[in-house]
Design a protein around this motif. Structure first.
Motif, PDB file in Angstrom:
ATOM      1  N   VAL A  89       0.819  -1.116  -0.017  1.00 31.85           N
ATOM      2  CA  VAL A  89       0.014   0.071   0.008  1.00 31.85           C
ATOM      3  C   VAL A  89       0.659   1.258  -0.009  1.00 31.85           C
ATOM      4  CG1 VAL A  89      -0.312   0.334   2.464  1.00 31.85           C
ATOM      5  CG2 VAL A  89      -2.032   0.795   1.025  1.00 31.85           C
ATOM      6  N   LEU A  90       2.191   1.104   0.392  1.00 28.74           N
ATOM      7  CA  LEU A  90       3.069   2.330   0.511  1.00 28.74           C
ATOM      8  C   LEU A  90       3.675   2.589  -0.829  1.00 28.74           C
ATOM      9  CD1 LEU A  90       4.798   1.668   3.929  1.00 28.74           C
ATOM     10  CD2 LEU A  90       2.903   3.378   3.332  1.00 28.74           C
ATOM     11  N   PRO A  92       3.755   4.036  -4.405  1.00 25.39           N
ATOM     12  CA  PRO A  92       3.176   4.832  -5.327  1.00 25.39           C
ATOM     13  C   PRO A  92       2.611   4.077  -6.643  1.00 25.39           C
ATOM     14  CG  PRO A  92       4.937   5.838  -4.658  1.00 25.39           C
ATOM     15  CD  PRO A  92       5.024   4.340  -4.173  1.00 25.39           C
ATOM     16  N   GLY A  95      -0.831   1.873  -3.869  1.00 27.79           N
ATOM     17  CA  GLY A  95      -1.739   2.388  -2.981  1.00 27.79           C
ATOM     18  C   GLY A  95      -2.354   3.604  -3.116  1.00 27.79           C
ATOM     19  N   VAL A  96      -3.651   3.674  -2.680  1.00 30.08           N
ATOM     20  CA  VAL A  96      -4.400   4.921  -3.360  1.00 30.08           C
ATOM     21  C   VAL A  96      -4.623   5.754  -2.084  1.00 30.08           C
ATOM     22  CG1 VAL A  96      -6.975   5.369  -3.905  1.00 30.08           C
ATOM     23  CG2 VAL A  96      -5.846   3.260  -4.630  1.00 30.08           C
ATOM     24  N   VAL A  97      -4.561   7.282  -2.405  1.00 33.61           N
ATOM     25  CA  VAL A  97      -4.487   8.053  -1.262  1.00 33.61           C
ATOM     26  C   VAL A  97      -6.007   8.846  -1.102  1.00 33.61           C
ATOM     27  CG1 VAL A  97      -3.544  10.429  -0.553  1.00 33.61           C
ATOM     28  CG2 VAL A  97      -2.166   8.944  -1.830  1.00 33.61           C
ATOM     29  N   ARG A  98      -6.367   8.495   0.137  1.00 34.47           N
ATOM     30  CA  ARG A  98      -7.765   9.240   0.410  1.00 34.47           C
ATOM     31  C   ARG A  98      -7.637   9.932   1.741  1.00 34.47           C
ATOM     32  NH1 ARG A  98     -11.700   3.880  -0.629  1.00 34.47           N
ATOM     33  NH2 ARG A  98     -11.186   3.572  -2.727  1.00 34.47           N
ATOM     34  N   ARG A 102      -2.200   7.352   2.528  1.00 38.95           N
ATOM     35  CA  ARG A 102      -2.099   6.184   1.369  1.00 38.95           C
ATOM     36  C   ARG A 102      -2.423   4.816   2.269  1.00 38.95           C
ATOM     37  NH1 ARG A 102       0.181   6.454  -3.166  1.00 38.95           N
ATOM     38  NH2 ARG A 102       1.533   8.253  -2.786  1.00 38.95           N
ATOM     39  N   SER A 103      -3.580   4.658   2.369  1.00 40.11           N
ATOM     40  CA  SER A 103      -4.311   3.393   3.135  1.00 40.11           C
ATOM     41  C   SER A 103      -5.123   2.689   2.367  1.00 40.11           C
ATOM     42  CB  SER A 103      -5.163   3.982   4.451  1.00 40.11           C
ATOM     43  OG  SER A 103      -4.264   4.968   5.077  1.00 40.11           O
ATOM     44  N   GLN A 161       1.678   5.384   6.491  1.00 38.67           N
ATOM     45  CA  GLN A 161       0.409   5.940   5.640  1.00 38.67           C
ATOM     46  C   GLN A 161       0.106   7.366   5.498  1.00 38.67           C
ATOM     47  OE1 GLN A 161      -2.653   2.900   6.155  1.00 38.67           O
ATOM     48  NE2 GLN A 161      -1.256   1.183   6.028  1.00 38.67           N
TER      49      GLN A 161
END
Length: 365
Positions: A89-90, A92, A95-98, A102-103, A161
């Motif tokens: 998830v880390l 780029p 992992g999706v940033v919300r 980035r979780s 994250q």
């Protein structure tokens, strides 16, 4: 352990299903306005919640009927997979940033949250590891430090994250397992002081966390900034009174309380259903914790006992922090209310964990 299986604990099952039903109703009520504004469909959030609730219930009933000792065999593999997901998830592009973190791993609006999987994975592995007959946790260097190092590694990956809320819940449940397994109080007390200093360091390292602390102490010092969420949450709870404004009649869900269907759903519940509705939810959580701890105390298996403690601890820590934030007793953190808040990964994983707990109840005295 030769005890035959019995029916799962009725009160435990009833409290889980009761909270889930209330949660589905409240996700629609609290999130309908935002759903219509953002997606043109008032039922957007509740339809997705029903989907994940269905998946979670299937997983719960499967785990409820699968011998929990089979899960013990895969504890190592599950933990390795969870660590792998935390690393993935880390990256780029993966992992999706919300919400600034980035979780998530996923496509578009669908995704999974690896840190949620780690909470259950860590509980399973620690219960397996510390439940061994030859494990001596009373030794500081050989008994206590290894599990703490493992927990610290997972917490560090979650903080990259960053997701302080989920990391705190995982550490709280894990430490409860370590304590129950027989760790010495003096060892834990000494490490707790170091942990507090580290926690303060994490807060000071991120300006937004420090702003949340100052807003918690005096939300009116920045009513349109860091103190906004707490103030709007209290504006929702106050008018609710004894019986509430009525289901669906919340005023604060009209873009006042941010993301009312997730972290602050309890404030909307208190506004619409009042003190009575809020106390009903708390009563159901108390029944769940009571029956879960009863399972932990009466099952004739160390692994099963520690596992029950960890699952109940995960729920209890999450409930205390979420409601503490909503009523202004704790600084704002991104933690959902189990079974009540909107969220696919958290709901599915929580129901899976409850399936294991219900399974354990079938072997309890």
């Amino acid at each position: 352990m030769g005890k035959s299986r019995t029916a799962p604990d009725f009160w435990l099952l009833a409290s889980i299903l009761g909270l889930l039903a209330i949660g589905i109703v409240m996700v629609y009520s609290a999130g309908s306005v935002l759903a219509f504004h953002d997606y043109g469909d008032s039922f957007y959030f509740v339809k997705r919640q029903l989907l994940f609730a269905t998946l979670g219930l299937v997983a719960m009933f499967f785990m409820m009927n699968l011998d929990y000792r089979i899960v013990r065999k895969y504890a190592k593999i599950i933990l390795i997979i969870c660590f792998g997901m935390l690393i993935l998830v880390l990256i780029p592009g993966v992992g999706v940033v919300r919400g600034g973190a980035r979780s998530w791993i996923g496509i578009s609006s669908f995704g999974i949250q690896p840190s949620e999987f780690m909470k259950l994975g860590m509980i399973l592995f620690l219960s397996y590891w510390l439940g061994k007959e030859d494990y001596r946790i009373t030794s500081f260097t050989k008994g206590l430090l290894p599990p703490l190092a493992l927990m610290g590694s997972a917490f560090g990956l979650i903080m990259l994250q960053p997701d302080l809320g989920t990391g705190t819940v995982m550490m709280g449940a894990s430490l409860l397992i370590v304590f129950t397994a027989g760790a010495k109080i003096k060892h834990l007390a000494g490490l707790a002081s170091i942990g507090v200093l580290g926690f303060i360091g994490l807060i000071l390292a991120a300006p937004y966390r420090l702003q949340r602390i100052t807003a918690f102490l005096d939300p009116w010092s920045d009513p349109l900034g860091a103190g906004y969420q707490i103030i709007q949450s209290l504006y929702a709870i106050g008018p609710g009174g004894l019986a509430g404004l009525g289901l669906g009649m919340s005023r604060q869900k009209y873009s006042y309380v941010p993301e009312p269907q997730t972290d602050f759903i309890f404030s909307i519940l208190a506004e619409e259903l009042g003190f009575i509705g809020g106390m009903l939810v708390l009563l159901l959580f108390l029944i769940l914790v009571w029956r879960g701890m009863r399972v932990a105390m009466t099952i004739d298996d160390t692994f099963g006992s520690l596992l029950a403690v960890g699952i109940v601890g995960m729920v209890a820590v999450q409930v205390v922090i979420n409601i503490g934030v909503v009523i202004g007793l704790m600084p704002v953190t991104g933690i959902t209310l189990p079974l009540i808040s909107y969220g696919g990964s958290s709901l599915t994983l929580m129901l899976t964990a409850f399936g294991i707990l219900l399974n354990l109840s079938r072997y309890a005295r």
